[in-house]
Write a protein that holds these residues in place. Structure first.
Motif, PDB file in Angstrom:
ATOM      1  N   ASP A  92       0.830  -1.207   0.000  1.00 28.34           N
ATOM      2  CA  ASP A  92       0.000   0.000   0.000  1.00 28.34           C
ATOM      3  C   ASP A  92       0.865   1.259   0.000  1.00 28.34           C
ATOM      4  OD1 ASP A  92      -2.336  -1.496   0.092  1.00 28.34           O
ATOM      5  OD2 ASP A  92      -2.275  -1.643   2.269  1.00 28.34           O
ATOM      6  N   ASP A 114       2.421  -4.135 -12.104  1.00 30.84           N
ATOM      7  CA  ASP A 114       1.556  -4.969 -11.255  1.00 30.84           C
ATOM      8  C   ASP A 114       2.141  -6.375 -11.174  1.00 30.84           C
ATOM      9  OD1 ASP A 114      -0.492  -5.860  -9.736  1.00 30.84           O
ATOM     10  OD2 ASP A 114      -2.095  -5.474 -11.179  1.00 30.84           O
ATOM     11  N   PRO A 116       1.726 -10.052  -9.655  1.00 31.51           N
ATOM     12  CA  PRO A 116       0.729 -10.897  -8.976  1.00 31.51           C
ATOM     13  C   PRO A 116       1.277 -11.451  -7.673  1.00 31.51           C
ATOM     14  CG  PRO A 116       1.592 -11.991 -10.935  1.00 31.51           C
ATOM     15  CD  PRO A 116       2.162 -10.615 -10.930  1.00 31.51           C
ATOM     16  N   ARG A 117       0.370 -11.772  -6.774  1.00 32.42           N
ATOM     17  CA  ARG A 117       0.805 -12.343  -5.491  1.00 32.42           C
ATOM     18  C   ARG A 117       0.905 -13.860  -5.545  1.00 32.42           C
ATOM     19  NH1 ARG A 117      -0.840  -7.495  -4.030  1.00 32.42           N
ATOM     20  NH2 ARG A 117      -0.178  -6.656  -2.020  1.00 32.42           N
ATOM     21  N   LYS A 118       0.439 -14.415  -6.645  1.00 34.77           N
ATOM     22  CA  LYS A 118       0.437 -15.875  -6.737  1.00 34.77           C
ATOM     23  C   LYS A 118       1.316 -16.313  -7.907  1.00 34.77           C
ATOM     24  CE  LYS A 118      -4.178 -15.752  -6.801  1.00 34.77           C
ATOM     25  NZ  LYS A 118      -5.579 -16.146  -6.714  1.00 34.77           N
ATOM     26  N   ALA A 302       1.877 -14.744  -1.734  1.00 37.09           N
ATOM     27  CA  ALA A 302       1.068 -15.723  -1.008  1.00 37.09           C
ATOM     28  C   ALA A 302       1.913 -16.968  -0.751  1.00 37.09           C
ATOM     29  CB  ALA A 302      -0.162 -16.068  -1.833  1.00 37.09           C
TER      30      ALA A 302
ATOM     31  N   ASN B 146      -6.455  -8.477  -1.447  1.00 36.91           N
ATOM     32  CA  ASN B 146      -5.664  -7.287  -1.122  1.00 36.91           C
ATOM     33  C   ASN B 146      -6.444  -6.017  -1.452  1.00 36.91           C
ATOM     34  OD1 ASN B 146      -5.139  -8.486  -3.721  1.00 36.91           O
ATOM     35  ND2 ASN B 146      -3.727  -6.813  -4.123  1.00 36.91           N
ATOM     36  N   LEU B 171      -6.661 -16.560  -1.842  1.00 36.01           N
ATOM     37  CA  LEU B 171      -6.320 -15.141  -1.929  1.00 36.01           C
ATOM     38  C   LEU B 171      -6.774 -14.629  -3.296  1.00 36.01           C
ATOM     39  CD1 LEU B 171      -4.795 -12.493  -1.329  1.00 36.01           C
ATOM     40  CD2 LEU B 171      -2.724 -13.580  -2.100  1.00 36.01           C
ATOM     41  N   ILE B 172      -7.632 -13.649  -3.283  1.00 40.63           N
ATOM     42  CA  ILE B 172      -8.050 -13.028  -4.548  1.00 40.63           C
ATOM     43  C   ILE B 172      -7.090 -11.874  -4.808  1.00 40.63           C
ATOM     44  CG2 ILE B 172      -9.921 -11.899  -5.789  1.00 40.63           C
ATOM     45  CD1 ILE B 172     -11.856 -13.204  -3.735  1.00 40.63           C
ATOM     46  N   ASP B 173      -6.311 -12.040  -5.852  1.00 41.37           N
ATOM     47  CA  ASP B 173      -5.286 -11.045  -6.161  1.00 41.37           C
ATOM     48  C   ASP B 173      -5.923  -9.955  -7.026  1.00 41.37           C
ATOM     49  OD1 ASP B 173      -2.809  -9.892  -6.411  1.00 41.37           O
ATOM     50  OD2 ASP B 173      -2.229 -11.116  -8.133  1.00 41.37           O
ATOM     51  N   ILE B 174      -6.093  -8.789  -6.435  1.00 41.88           N
ATOM     52  CA  ILE B 174      -6.813  -7.726  -7.146  1.00 41.88           C
ATOM     53  C   ILE B 174      -5.843  -6.944  -8.023  1.00 41.88           C
ATOM     54  CG2 ILE B 174      -6.635  -6.085  -5.196  1.00 41.88           C
ATOM     55  CD1 ILE B 174      -9.841  -6.304  -7.040  1.00 41.88           C
TER      56      ILE B 174
END
Ligand code: SF4
Ligand code: SF4
Lengths: 380, 425
Positions: A92, A114, A116-118, A302, B146, B171-174
């Motif tokens: 953030d 951007d 991704p977290r996965k 994640a 997030n 986890l939904i990655d926005i």
């Protein structure tokens, strides 16, 4: 004999300070941003360090805000030689930094990558798409033809050489129990690698490693006094602070397998392999996306379980005696990961301490006392 | 026994017997028709009464142990989870709930003992503490995103680890951008979650249920649009009405017919108020940003006493388009992606500016909840942008959950100073 870093890396230091290479300079903020794309667009990638001293940022950001974000904001305010800045959706804090640059520093082109977290197939495809957009942005800055992706391959090989050399340096540093490479020197060299012209740095690092090797051979035959017998792992985020590393300068410890943004997460990136799967484009962006998404993960990603498993494996393999968890203050991604890590460390009976780092404004005396007390406890 | 003393007794009992069994007992006790009748008398508005009645019966279902439970973060598409008949716990909302019950000293100290730093958001810290203390039923699934902030991704994953349901953690990655590729990336994630949960529940997914959930959600949306329209004119609110009290139905229960009904009742109630409103009030109009403290506090009374009334909250704005039940996943993805707290701060700024104009507000308050990086980080730009249209902004430092981090004297002084400026304009 001591090898002085300022002398061994004089040209690299100059290349980032004087900037008269004729190439533009692009700042970036995260180890998930591929330097090869910046360099391929004929620009110098510069991992923005931030101005840690001034207090201007406090007028913009709340008091309890990431000190790195504030330091970067500070530097951008004063740095007039940047051609652009690349941010990543790390947190953030960086999202807000992007807003501040767009609103108050309109002249400076900014790109938000951007990440991704996965790491599943869909995330990979999404990341590759975003990397392509980054490439187009960079080409726009330096008037390079975005269709010519062959130049990315050439640039990758130079950046990958840097990564390989940094890994080699790390291997020597970690195996060296005589402190021929001093703790703070090791981190200083990495810091130089983050902002200098890559070819220059690669050459200097190569000669440095040669010198270290020969010193080590001579040293081993003459001495057998081990200077560092305690192995400590540092885990955290963007700990790139000379004052902090200098605390370790004369301590009888070795910092092994550090899991922070400027060590393995930065340079342990596999040479990209072709990644083919139905629905994915078979191109250089997918390959880079694949390399970066499979590199040692940061706490933002994640799957804390596999992150913890990696850390545990490192601890066992390297016989780590203790862990220092050092987090820049107010970093949610890192702070939220600490409870799970602490639990695992307790189960493994590995002593650990938690340190809040202010990035440049820390009270180093206090940090030093705490670190020394921790090491003393480990020695008992 | 008076209503106030019933409430106090209940709260006392919760504070002294902090475990799931006593929560169950208390829920049973309040649900007793006579007790509930007395309890219900303390609500001044029909919507509040309906909300509390409904929340209570919902909580009983959640705690009865007969239904699969899911924990979810605030802005995920609850239409999916409600269509699968999961009973929901929103730990962030529960964080607020713990504040209301006055048990946060205990939940926060539990979190601190478990290495949660005091620099983190208290919604998450308190929820983690409460989960540790087994105040909530054990989850079968945990779903987070997030959106709006980084906090849920990590704190929820930690909970999944503790409850040993990592394979049921989603986890939904926005995405940061709002374009076709991002929308598709998000929609595919939602679709995968829907089918994976169905699979794990061993039920054949009934897409018709999901479509119904979207229809209910659309109904809620259209009532809320009307409510907001009424509020553009309304001064004469039911006593204690506050849009920020409706977070659970607005998000967690979206997709249910009960949540849609609640907003229908609210529309009717506020419409009646508007009809009876004789002349526009003299109160100054305030836009409220972010959430509010969920423990007993005087903030809204101080505002009223000083001639100011909150007429709109950023969080109750209808930011999403009507959904197409025939395309549930892309519609839900589009709802998520339209959230102004996603991506670039400009999204939020645009929403605030357009609300300020629509509601013709005289001032704005950003409740600067300790540790909320995403919201507080934008405060300076919000202040500057609102100043451009001559709307003063008060950045009110405090904490929505931990009353010890929100000194009432300071809050009072700051609000009074602010209202003085507003009233002098
Ligand atoms: S240290 Fe943490 S908060 Fe700061 S920029 Fe990095 S990820 Fe963001
Ligand atoms: S208050 Fe802020 S930090 Fe806390 S859960 Fe909400 S958005 Fe996240």
């Amino acid at each position: 004999m001591e090898i002085k870093i300022e002398e061994s890396f004089a040209d690299s230091i100059k290349s980032s300070a004087s900037l008269n290479t004729g190439r533009g300079m692009v700042a970036y903020t995260c180890s998930y941003i591929p330097e090869e794309l910046i360099a391929a667009a004929n620009l110098i990638p510069y991992r923005v360090y931030g101005n840690k001293e001034s207090n201007l940022a406090d007028k913009y950001f709340p008091i309890n805000f990431c000190p790195y974000v504030k330091a970067v904001w500070e530097e951008i305010h004063h740095n007039t030689i940047l051609d652009a800045i690349i941010l990543a959706t790390s947190c953030d804090g960086i999202r807000r930094l992007n807003d501040y640059i767009s609103y108050y520093e309109k002249e400076l082109p900014v790109f938000m990558l951007d990440i991704p977290r996965k790491s599943d197939k869909d995330s990979l495809g999404f990341f590759a798409h975003n990397l392509k957009n980054l490439w187009i942005f960079l080409c726009g800055i330096s008037n390079v033809d975005p269709g010519n992706t062959d130049i990315i391959k050439a640039s990758s090989s130079i950046i990958n050489r840097k990564r390989t050399l940094l890994k080699e340096l790390t291997k020597h540093y970690e195996a060296d129990m005589h402190q021929i490479i001093k703790n703070d020197d090791y981190f200083n060299i990495i810091n130089i690698s983050l902002s200098s012209e890559t070819d220059t740095f690669n050459n200097e690092l190569e000669s440095y490693i040669k010198k270290i090797k020969s010193l080590k051979e001579n040293y081993d035959t003459v001495h057998n006094d081990f200077k560092s017998n305690l192995k400590i792992m540092i885990i955290g985020n963007y700990i790139n602070d000379n004052n902090f590393w200098s605390i370790f300068e004369n301590l009888n410890v070795k910092l092994i397998s550090s899991d922070i943004c400027i060590t393995y997460r930065y340079f342990d990136i596999g040479l990209e392999k072709n990644y083919e799967a139905p629905g994915l484009e078979n191109d250089i962006f997918t390959d880079i996306a694949n390399s970066f998404i499979s590199k040692p993960a940061c706490f933002r990603m994640a799957d804390i379980k596999s992150k913890l498993n990696d850390i545990k494996a490192q601890i066992y393999e390297n016989n780590i005696n203790g862990v220092i968890f050092a987090s820049l203050k107010f970093c949610d991604n890192t702070l939220y990961s600490f409870p799970a890590l602490k639990n695992e460390l307790n189960k493994m009976k590995i002593p650990s301490i938690f340190l809040d780092i202010e990035y440049g404004k820390s009270s180093y005396g206090q940090l030093k006392t705490r670190i020394e007390a921790f090491i003393e406890m480990l020695n008992l | 026994m008076g209503i106030v003393s019933i409430k106090e007794k209940i709260i006392d009992s919760i504070q002294n017997n902090l475990d799931i069994k006593s929560v169950r007992k208390i829920l049973k006790l309040i649900s007793n028709p006579i007790v509930f009748f007395l309890y219900g008398l303390s609500f001044k508005s029909v919507s509040d009464k309906y909300l509390n009645k409904y929340s209570l019966s919902y909580m009983r279902e959640v705690y009865c142990g007969n239904h699969p439970i899911a924990y979810g973060s605030l802005f995920i598409p609850y239409e999916i989870l409600n269509s699968l008949n999961l009973k929901l716990i929103l730990p962030e909302v529960m964080g607020g709930f713990t504040a209301g019950l006055g048990v946060t000293d205990k939940t926060l100290s539990n979190a601190a003992n478990n290495w949660y730093s005091a620099d983190l958001c208290t919604f998450h810290r308190s929820a983690s503490g409460a989960a540790n203390m087994s105040l909530f039923p054990k989850p079968d699934f945990i779903i987070c995103s997030n959106l709006a902030c980084d906090a849920a991704c990590k704190s929820f994953e930690d909970m999944a680890k503790k409850f040993e349901i990592e394979d049921r953690f989603y986890l939904i990655d926005i995405p940061y951008e709002n374009d076709e590729i991002s929308l598709k990336y998000l929609a595919v994630q939602l679709e995968n979650i829907y089918f994976d949960i169905s699979d794990k529940l061993k039920i054949k997914p009934d897409i018709n249920n999901l479509k119904k959930a979207l229809i209910n959600s659309n109904k809620l949306r259209s009532h809320l649009l009307e409510v907001n329209k009424i509020r553009e004119e309304l001064f004469d609110y039911p006593q204690y009405y506050n849009g920020l009290s409706y977070i659970l139905p607005l998000f967690g229960l979206s997709g249910t017919s009960k949540a849609a009904e609640l907003y229908r009742i609210m529309e009717k109630e506020l419409k009646a108020k508007l009809r009876k409103q004789i002349q526009p009030g003299k109160m100054k109009k305030i836009l409220w940003m972010h959430l509010k403290p969920y423990y007993r506090n005087e903030i809204f009374n101080i505002l009223e006493e000083n001639g100011c009334r909150v007429v709109c909250e950023e969080i109750t704005d209808v930011f999403w388009e009507e959904m197409d039940p025939e395309k549930p996943f892309i519609s839900l993805a589009s709802k998520m992606i339209s959230n102004p707290l996603r991506g670039n701060g400009q999204n939020r700024i645009n929403t605030i500016l357009s609300m300020a104009e629509k509601y013709k507000v005289d001032g704005a308050i950003l409740f600067s909840h300790w540790g909320c990086r995403q919201s507080n980080g934008l405060a300076r730009i919000l202040k500057d942008r609102l100043a451009e249209i001559k709307i003063p902004l008060l950045i009110l430092d405090g904490d929505c959950v931990d009353k010890n981090n929100c000194p009432s004297g300071q809050i009072k002084t700051r609000i009074e100073g602010f209202t003085e400026i507003i009233n002098s304009l």
